[in-house]
Design a protein around this motif. Structure first.
Motif, short mmCIF file in Angstrom:
data_model
loop_
_atom_site.label_atom_id
_atom_site.label_comp_id
_atom_site.label_asym_id
_atom_site.label_seq_id
_atom_site.Cartn_x
_atom_site.Cartn_y
_atom_site.Cartn_z
N SER A 1 0.79 -1.29 0.08
CA SER A 1 -0.06 0.13 0.22
C SER A 1 0.95 1.10 0.07
N ASN A 4 2.19 2.09 3.51
CA ASN A 4 3.54 1.22 4.00
C ASN A 4 4.61 1.93 3.09
N ASN A 7 5.79 5.00 4.65
CA ASN A 7 6.40 4.76 5.87
C ASN A 7 8.00 4.12 5.67
#
Length: 167
Positions: A1, A4, A7
């Motif tokens: 995603s 993700n 991050n």
């Protein structure tokens, strides 16, 4: 995603690369607190303080009872050398997360920079009570005790802080 990926970019300190991803995420999820906080964090790392403050104010409007935006606003003002506003916002963060030893230690450092040594010591002591393994809080306490001639207490705290840091 996308979240993700963004991050992962933050984790690898690729903040500039995370910005367009966060902008896309915000288009789809404009009220997602976590996305806004991570986006603001990247902006702060890139020294885009004005935009970070805008994003954090939106985050507070959406969810006013979180410590994260106030902590990050405190970081912005610290980076802008405005310790008074930094203190104000860190105290707000503590209202929502009073058990966060890092917040208390950081507040102590800010008080120390403003030469409010009694308040600084109190904040460092609170951080140490919340987390006895917070070596930075013990080290910071030691500096204040040594500054005011309480050498025995200061040296003991200094050694505890150093010993815990090397474990």
């Amino acid at each position: 995603s996308y979240l993700n990926l963004a991050n992962a970019l933050i984790k690898n300190k690729k903040y500039a690369e995370s910005i367009p991803i966060f902008k896309k995420l915000i288009k789809f999820f404009p009220n997602d607190h976590s996305i806004l906080i991570h986006y603001a964090f990247s902006l702060i790392q890139l020294k885009d303080y004005e935009e970070a403050l805008k994003v954090l104010k939106v985050s507070i409007e959406i969810n006013p009872n979180q410590s994260d935006p106030y902590s990050l606003i405190s970081d912005v003002y610290f980076n802008l050398n405005d310790n008074i506003k930094s203190i104000e916002n860190l105290k707000k963060a503590i209202l929502f997360d009073s058990q966060n030893d890092v917040f208390h230690n950081n507040l102590g450092r800010l008080y120390g920079e403003e030469r409010h040594f009694i308040k600084a010591l109190s904040s460092f002591e609170k951080a140490s009570l919340l987390n006895p393994k917070n070596h930075k809080a013990k080290y910071n306490q030691s500096l204040i005790h040594l500054r005011f001639g309480n050498f025995e207490k200061g040296w003991t705290l200094y050694e505890e802080g150093i010993n815990e840091n090397t474990r």
